[in-house]
Design an enzyme around this catalytic site. Structure first.
Site, PDB file in Angstrom:
ATOM      1  N   GLU A 151     -11.016  -7.907 -41.365  1.00 40.32           N
ATOM      2  CA  GLU A 151     -11.212  -8.445 -40.385  1.00 40.32           C
ATOM      3  C   GLU A 151     -12.944  -8.024 -40.121  1.00 40.32           C
ATOM      4  O   GLU A 151     -13.382  -6.860 -40.844  1.00 40.32           O
ATOM      5  CB  GLU A 151     -10.821  -7.744 -39.454  1.00 40.32           C
ATOM      6  CG  GLU A 151     -11.249  -8.306 -37.552  1.00 40.32           C
ATOM      7  CD  GLU A 151     -10.440  -7.420 -36.740  1.00 40.32           C
ATOM      8  OE1 GLU A 151     -10.961  -8.404 -35.622  1.00 40.32           O
ATOM      9  OE2 GLU A 151     -10.051  -6.380 -36.491  1.00 40.32           O
ATOM     10  N   GLU A 177     -14.023  -9.017 -26.434  1.00 38.18           N
ATOM     11  CA  GLU A 177     -13.277  -8.457 -25.828  1.00 38.18           C
ATOM     12  C   GLU A 177     -12.960  -7.770 -24.813  1.00 38.18           C
ATOM     13  O   GLU A 177     -14.222  -6.998 -24.842  1.00 38.18           O
ATOM     14  CB  GLU A 177     -13.050  -7.234 -27.378  1.00 38.18           C
ATOM     15  CG  GLU A 177     -12.644  -7.918 -28.741  1.00 38.18           C
ATOM     16  CD  GLU A 177     -12.365  -6.712 -29.661  1.00 38.18           C
ATOM     17  OE1 GLU A 177     -11.482  -6.745 -30.153  1.00 38.18           O
ATOM     18  OE2 GLU A 177     -13.520  -6.099 -30.056  1.00 38.18           O
TER      19      GLU A 177
END
Length: 258
Positions: A147, A240
């Protein structure tokens, strides 16, 4: 003698040719209604807006709602309002995901031009970030292995890191990296499933990003051991959210792979 159908087409053609740019797109329309479902998805052009509230059950209360505002070519405008209270960890990652030209080996990716202009209003203290999120795999369409995050803002959150200081703060593996017109610190860690590389601005926020995301991948392949044989499986950008209340408005969001 021309048929009636052909005559009608020839009469209509000048009107079609002179139609203003974007009119066909407006006739087709996009879904601009607000969605709040935990796993809602909305399509617009080459993008999907994901209401990815994967940590919702860890909150005492709250939700994330989002909608597309407009689509013009490859540029999309969108909005996300969220509020979360209680619990631990990230509650949602509302994001716009690219659906085109994925699953290419990093060695075959030339550029990932991206632009993102956004602003955010908040109520009180929040914990969140605003970030691009890319994933790679050892095979096309395979499970995520790496990621790569490019944070444009850090609001009392923090990156995943193997290294921590005595003050409880993560320690970067590289500092003051000049990439895509900004300065970044790089952190490396694991989320239990993926190796996570996080580029954070050395200071402040990046409210207007216009650059090549592939430059971050090239830095990792040239300096941090990321293999160029890995396949790029995901490119997305969003926020997020862990706690608090905020609304992020993205007036410009565009990304593609070349």
């Amino acid at each position: 003698m021309l048929s009636k159908k052909l005559s009608f087409f020839l009469l209509l053609a000048p009107f079609v040719a002179s139609a203003p740019a974007g009119s066909l797109e407006q006739r087709q329309g996009i879904d601009t209604s607000t969605h709040c479902g935990q796993w809602d998805t909305i399509l617009a052009g080459q993008y999907t807006l994901f209401l990815d509230q994967w940590g919702k059950d860890n909150a005492n209360s709250g939700q994330s709602c989002a909608n597309f505002v407009s689509l013009s070519g490859t540029n999309v405008a969108w909005k996300n309002s969220w509020t979360w209270s209680g619990g631990n960890g990230v509650k949602s990652y509302t994001n716009v995901n690219l659906n085109a030209n994925l699953n290419r080996q990093l060695s075959n990716v030339n550029r990932i031009p991206a632009s993102w202009s956004w602003s955010q209003s908040t109520q009180g203290s929040i914990v969140s970030n605003v970030a691009y999120d890319l994933f790679t795999s050892s095979r096309s369409g395979g499970s995520n292995e790496n990621e790569i995050m490019v944070w444009l803002a850090n609001f009392n959150a923090g990156p995943i890191s193997f290294n921590w200081g005595a003050d409880g703060k993560p320690i970067p593996v590289a500092s003051n990296l000049s990439i895509a017109g900004h300065s970044w610190n790089l952190y490396i860690g694991s989320n239990g499933a993926n190796q996570v590389y996080s580029f954070l601005p050395t200071s402040g926020t990046v409210g207007n990003f216009n650059g090549d995301l592939n430059l971050f991948l090239r830095y990792l392949t040239q300096n941090q051991g990321l293999s160029t044989s890995q396949f790029l499986t995901t490119v997305q950008g969003g926020t997020e959210a862990t706690s608090g209340t905020a609304t992020i408005t993205s007036s410009t969001f565009s990304v593609s792979i070349a």
